[in-house]
Design a protein around this motif. Structure first.
Motif, PDB file in Angstrom:
ATOM      1  N   THR A 136     -51.752  44.266 -35.988  1.00 55.18           N
ATOM      2  CA  THR A 136     -52.931  46.194 -35.468  1.00 55.18           C
ATOM      3  C   THR A 136     -54.491  45.268 -35.779  1.00 55.18           C
ATOM      4  N   GLN A 137     -54.803  44.969 -37.150  1.00 54.09           N
ATOM      5  CA  GLN A 137     -55.508  44.726 -37.926  1.00 54.09           C
ATOM      6  C   GLN A 137     -56.904  43.902 -36.802  1.00 54.09           C
ATOM      7  N   LEU A 138     -56.128  42.709 -36.698  1.00 51.66           N
ATOM      8  CA  LEU A 138     -56.629  41.820 -36.405  1.00 51.66           C
ATOM      9  C   LEU A 138     -56.861  42.203 -35.157  1.00 51.66           C
ATOM     10  N   SER A 139     -55.598  42.765 -34.469  1.00 50.64           N
ATOM     11  CA  SER A 139     -55.851  43.591 -32.761  1.00 50.64           C
ATOM     12  C   SER A 139     -58.083  44.389 -32.988  1.00 50.64           C
ATOM     13  N   GLN A 140     -57.764  45.237 -33.876  1.00 51.53           N
ATOM     14  CA  GLN A 140     -59.332  45.292 -34.309  1.00 51.53           C
ATOM     15  C   GLN A 140     -61.040  44.987 -34.509  1.00 51.53           C
TER      16      GLN A 140
ATOM     17  N   ASP B 284     -41.375  42.311 -45.073  1.00 53.26           N
ATOM     18  CA  ASP B 284     -41.064  43.930 -44.040  1.00 53.26           C
ATOM     19  C   ASP B 284     -41.590  43.682 -42.753  1.00 53.26           C
ATOM     20  N   SER B 285     -41.163  44.271 -41.474  1.00 47.77           N
ATOM     21  CA  SER B 285     -41.709  43.598 -40.396  1.00 47.77           C
ATOM     22  C   SER B 285     -43.261  44.501 -40.006  1.00 47.77           C
ATOM     23  N   SER B 286     -42.745  46.440 -40.693  1.00 46.17           N
ATOM     24  CA  SER B 286     -43.952  46.818 -40.264  1.00 46.17           C
ATOM     25  C   SER B 286     -45.192  45.964 -40.866  1.00 46.17           C
ATOM     26  N   THR B 287     -45.092  44.868 -41.917  1.00 46.03           N
ATOM     27  CA  THR B 287     -46.288  43.996 -42.824  1.00 46.03           C
ATOM     28  C   THR B 287     -47.212  43.736 -41.356  1.00 46.03           C
TER      29      THR B 287
ATOM     30  N   GLY C  49     -56.052  33.628 -27.056  1.00 44.07           N
ATOM     31  CA  GLY C  49     -56.316  32.382 -27.163  1.00 44.07           C
ATOM     32  C   GLY C  49     -57.079  32.348 -27.654  1.00 44.07           C
ATOM     33  N   THR C  50     -57.929  33.153 -28.776  1.00 44.70           N
ATOM     34  CA  THR C  50     -59.323  32.925 -29.780  1.00 44.70           C
ATOM     35  C   THR C  50     -59.080  32.627 -30.327  1.00 44.70           C
ATOM     36  N   GLU C  51     -60.200  32.096 -31.316  1.00 51.33           N
ATOM     37  CA  GLU C  51     -59.929  30.814 -32.588  1.00 51.33           C
ATOM     38  C   GLU C  51     -59.614  31.938 -33.004  1.00 51.33           C
ATOM     39  N   LEU C  52     -60.035  32.998 -33.734  1.00 51.98           N
ATOM     40  CA  LEU C  52     -59.298  33.901 -34.903  1.00 51.98           C
ATOM     41  C   LEU C  52     -57.568  33.882 -34.505  1.00 51.98           C
ATOM     42  N   GLY C  53     -57.412  34.493 -33.387  1.00 51.69           N
ATOM     43  CA  GLY C  53     -55.978  34.365 -33.071  1.00 51.69           C
ATOM     44  C   GLY C  53     -54.925  33.331 -33.107  1.00 51.69           C
TER      45      GLY C  53
END
Length: 219
Positions: free
Chosen positions: A61-65, A52-55, A27-31
């Motif tokens: 993943t990049q957001l999580s990092q 492509d779903s992998s994109t 629920g973050t602003e970035l999320g």
């Protein structure tokens, strides 16, 4: 099932999916921003060439990092603040003690100032004091072997008026040696920038990293 009902269910599923993604991201602003971009990307993609779903997985993943790094930075900032507070309390218990400070200048008044250099090998030493007017005053400290060499700076005997002077100790080869000035620790404070500053007699505000030794209470 009517067209209106189908549209309502589709919209509901879309909102539900969006909320699920947002909740998964904390629920973050970035999320929330990523969720909006993701929905827009899916909504406006070419139906004949879907993304492509992998994109999406890579983006997630990049957001999580990124969020993990932000969280780590916040934790490190908090820990740094706690360490600064602990350091302030520990140094506060030393107020009134004599400390030795690596210094390149010293404030001379009426009383002699004690100082010291540490030699790795024997050398012939000379003290150099430079006033605000650029006038250089020297004092021969003699020849000493390796180890600590203590000396006193007496402004009266040197004919020096009160003021701040640059201080240096050089040997016969013009090599400089780090000078440690003895002074009383008068106060410990936190600056507006959140750093710790020590107020030492004859030196003013100095950084804790400038302290070379604690000499205990004055006799």
């Amino acid at each position: 099932m009517s067209l209106i009902t189908s549209s309502t269910q589709a919209a509901s599923q879309k909102d539900s999916g969006t909320d699920a993604i947002t909740q998964a991201l904390g629920g973050t602003e970035l999320g929330q921003m990523f969720t909006k971009l993701l929905v827009a990307q899916v909504q406006y993609q070419d139906p004949l060439e879907p993304t492509d779903s992998s994109t999406f997985i890579t983006q997630l993943t990049q957001l999580s990092q990124t969020e993990s790094l932000q969280s780590l930075q916040s934790q490190l900032s908090t820990q740094s603040s706690i360490l600064d507070s602990l350091q302030t309390m520990q140094l506060g218990s030393q107020v009134g003690s004599q400390v030795m400070v690596h210094a390149s200048s010293v404030l001379l008044e009426s009383s002699p100032v004690r100082a010291m250099v540490n030699l790795e090998a024997g050398a012939q030493l000379q003290l150099q004091l430079t006033g605000a007017d650029g006038k250089l005053t020297t004092m021969d400290l003699g020849t000493h072997g390796s180890g600590d060499v203590a000396f006193a700076i007496d402004p009266h005997s040197l004919g020096l008026p009160a003021g701040r002077y640059d201080i240096a100790v050089v040997d016969a080869n013009d090599s400089r040696h780090a000078v440690e000035v003895v002074g009383r620790l008068d106060a410990v404070r936190l600056t507006a920038a959140g750093t710790v500053a020590l107020q030492v007699q004859g030196l003013g505000d100095v950084s804790p990293t400038s302290i070379s030794r604690f000499a205990g209470q004055a006799a």
